[in-house]
Enzyme design. Sequence first.
Site, mmCIF file in Angstrom:
data_model
loop_
_atom_site.group_PDB
_atom_site.id
_atom_site.type_symbol
_atom_site.label_atom_id
_atom_site.label_comp_id
_atom_site.label_asym_id
_atom_site.label_seq_id
_atom_site.Cartn_x
_atom_site.Cartn_y
_atom_site.Cartn_z
ATOM 1 N N GLU A 1 -61.979 6.463 -1.705
ATOM 2 C CA GLU A 1 -62.336 7.599 -0.959
ATOM 3 C C GLU A 1 -61.627 7.730 0.396
ATOM 4 O O GLU A 1 -61.065 8.792 0.810
ATOM 5 C CB GLU A 1 -63.721 7.598 -0.620
ATOM 6 C CG GLU A 1 -64.666 7.909 -1.818
ATOM 7 C CD GLU A 1 -64.555 9.217 -2.464
ATOM 8 O OE1 GLU A 1 -64.467 10.326 -1.802
ATOM 9 O OE2 GLU A 1 -64.442 9.174 -3.740
ATOM 10 N N TRP B 1 -58.285 9.258 -0.267
ATOM 11 C CA TRP B 1 -58.270 10.985 0.048
ATOM 12 C C TRP B 1 -58.013 11.446 1.310
ATOM 13 O O TRP B 1 -57.192 12.390 1.472
ATOM 14 C CB TRP B 1 -59.494 11.544 -0.574
ATOM 15 C CG TRP B 1 -59.987 11.565 -2.066
ATOM 16 C CD1 TRP B 1 -60.504 10.686 -3.020
ATOM 17 C CD2 TRP B 1 -59.425 12.744 -2.775
ATOM 18 N NE1 TRP B 1 -60.330 11.248 -4.159
ATOM 19 C CE2 TRP B 1 -59.781 12.375 -4.071
ATOM 20 C CE3 TRP B 1 -58.716 13.863 -2.579
ATOM 21 C CZ2 TRP B 1 -59.495 13.230 -5.216
ATOM 22 C CZ3 TRP B 1 -58.352 14.671 -3.648
ATOM 23 C CH2 TRP B 1 -58.961 14.516 -4.938
ATOM 24 N N TRP C 1 -60.891 38.899 -2.871
ATOM 25 C CA TRP C 1 -61.799 38.342 -2.051
ATOM 26 C C TRP C 1 -62.684 39.661 -1.855
ATOM 27 O O TRP C 1 -62.171 40.747 -1.381
ATOM 28 C CB TRP C 1 -61.304 37.746 -0.538
ATOM 29 C CG TRP C 1 -60.742 36.271 -0.925
ATOM 30 C CD1 TRP C 1 -59.497 36.295 -0.575
ATOM 31 C CD2 TRP C 1 -61.221 35.074 -1.564
ATOM 32 N NE1 TRP C 1 -58.965 35.110 -0.878
ATOM 33 C CE2 TRP C 1 -60.132 34.348 -1.379
ATOM 34 C CE3 TRP C 1 -62.624 34.888 -1.876
ATOM 35 C CZ2 TRP C 1 -60.205 33.169 -2.099
ATOM 36 C CZ3 TRP C 1 -62.419 33.436 -2.461
ATOM 37 C CH2 TRP C 1 -61.385 32.611 -2.305
ATOM 38 N N ASN D 1 -71.184 14.923 1.780
ATOM 39 C CA ASN D 1 -70.021 15.061 1.205
ATOM 40 C C ASN D 1 -70.178 15.932 0.137
ATOM 41 O O ASN D 1 -69.872 17.246 -0.359
ATOM 42 C CB ASN D 1 -69.089 14.045 0.872
ATOM 43 C CG ASN D 1 -67.887 14.592 0.246
ATOM 44 O OD1 ASN D 1 -66.973 15.240 0.764
ATOM 45 N ND2 ASN D 1 -67.760 14.210 -1.127
ATOM 46 N N TRP E 1 -62.106 31.325 1.694
ATOM 47 C CA TRP E 1 -62.270 29.755 2.067
ATOM 48 C C TRP E 1 -61.983 29.567 3.576
ATOM 49 O O TRP E 1 -62.452 28.641 4.456
ATOM 50 C CB TRP E 1 -61.565 28.996 0.892
ATOM 51 C CG TRP E 1 -59.997 29.124 1.181
ATOM 52 C CD1 TRP E 1 -59.362 30.067 0.231
ATOM 53 C CD2 TRP E 1 -59.249 28.633 2.024
ATOM 54 N NE1 TRP E 1 -58.140 30.077 0.685
ATOM 55 C CE2 TRP E 1 -57.598 28.933 1.563
ATOM 56 C CE3 TRP E 1 -59.171 27.422 3.025
ATOM 57 C CZ2 TRP E 1 -56.440 28.580 2.251
ATOM 58 C CZ3 TRP E 1 -57.972 27.330 3.661
ATOM 59 C CH2 TRP E 1 -56.791 27.650 3.315
ATOM 60 N N TRP F 1 -61.609 22.116 1.451
ATOM 61 C CA TRP F 1 -61.693 23.547 1.234
ATOM 62 C C TRP F 1 -60.976 24.346 0.021
ATOM 63 O O TRP F 1 -61.303 25.088 -0.947
ATOM 64 C CB TRP F 1 -61.787 24.528 2.450
ATOM 65 C CG TRP F 1 -62.870 24.585 3.285
ATOM 66 C CD1 TRP F 1 -63.426 23.637 4.185
ATOM 67 C CD2 TRP F 1 -64.152 25.339 3.082
ATOM 68 N NE1 TRP F 1 -64.635 24.018 4.698
ATOM 69 C CE2 TRP F 1 -65.181 24.889 3.814
ATOM 70 C CE3 TRP F 1 -64.387 26.318 2.119
ATOM 71 C CZ2 TRP F 1 -66.463 25.703 3.807
ATOM 72 C CZ3 TRP F 1 -65.766 27.085 2.067
ATOM 73 C CH2 TRP F 1 -66.547 26.324 2.934
#
Length: 474
Positions: free
Chosen positions: A277, A280, A308, A346, A364, A387
């Site tokens: 993690e 990331w 959108w 998360n 986003w 995102w």
Amino acid sequence: MTACLLWFRRDLRLTDNPALIAALERGTPVIPVYVHDPASEDPWAPGAASRSWLHHSLTALAEDLARRGSRLVVRSGPALQTLRALIGETSAGAVAWNRLHEPAIAARDARIEAALASDGIETSSHNAALWSEPGQIATGSGGPYRVFTPFWRALAARLPDAPVSPAPERIPGPRQWPAGIAVETLALRPSIAWDQGFYDPWQPGEAGAYRRLRRFLDEDLRGYGDARDRPADDGCSRLSPHLHFGEIGPRQVLQAVRRAQAGGDLPEHDAEHFLRELGWREFAHHLLHHFPQTPDQPLNAAFAAMPWRRDRDHAADLQAWQRGRTGIPIVDAGMRELWASGWMHNRVRMIVASLLTKNLLIPWQQGARWFWDTLVDADLASNTLGWQWVAGCGADAAPYFRIFNPVLQSQKFDAGGRYIRRWVPELAHLPDKAVHAPWTMRDAAPRDYPAPIVDLAASRQRALDAFARMREDG
């Protein structure tokens, strides 16, 4: 030899601080400085929650320095101009700092380094924020990784194993200190007590970061692989704001985890899952360095054609999402947790982002901006990666057509509804079967809780149709 300015930024610690070590090794007085220069970070100057945390972190750093016979000189203004003024006031001959990799900051720092060099000032910059900086890891062809798993394999093979440097007992200062301003003068805290609930689980500053790490290792690392997905449990490390502000460094975390593993009573998969993690986080900074346009633009250029929503209800739906009034319990719980605590679990971050971008078809970027302003751990690299991952337009993204079903996610990861009941008290009296989707049971939903602002099944199909049009247009 003349004094050295130690320029603190987001490395607000004394342990394992390479710039501090370099300054001390010169054998001259060290003058710690913090320059408040948010304008140089535009358009991503720190948001309100980050500024609140920064206030407390700077206060803690100043106290830590005072205990070592030093002090933190706080100034406000353009960084180069302010550093030059301090050099003139102190006759300093060197400036040391730790590198940051956000595009605007990196460009500013390059200009500062060149300008100070032209002034005859010795400069040195160091890595305090990452295990491996961008550019140190590349694919076989020499390019940047765009998929996490091979990136992690390459990074894991070169994780640092050098010992962590302890905080110095004393930091030699100058005979005469330059003037500074009080941290309060920066007006970092909100004018209303919006942040009063932020600091129950945290103590900003280096000491608080270390305590948080020890608590996680002692109580939560065992079983982390499963517990981290359950929002009602405290199974996450919650180190993200401490890492963002550099109150603790990733090398310190790595060393502590390896020591816990060496104790022999920690399941290997839990430790490796946690380190992955953190990988990331490294991947996010790697991507931002190589693709500096991504805080605003999709990495996958095909998403420029994404249709959108632009209808008149767009703003009302966005506001309902921001306020935790969508009528989807797990989403509302997450958004209310964010507003009250400056943080969100998360797993729930992914759920709320999926609803916004897929079911509501709201860009986003608007969600990313809201998180940027309300998260105490708002980090440009990680926020952008997260995102774009959920929206399906970034590196290593989930299949763009994957749409989280918030009811199923809630039933799976908050089966007893404890998380929902905590943050959406209007639903606390409902039975477990109803708390995840009160609209599905006759007379279950209370009158003070809104009906869903979107039909999940119909909006899912609308999103799939939009993706199909995007591919046709692309």
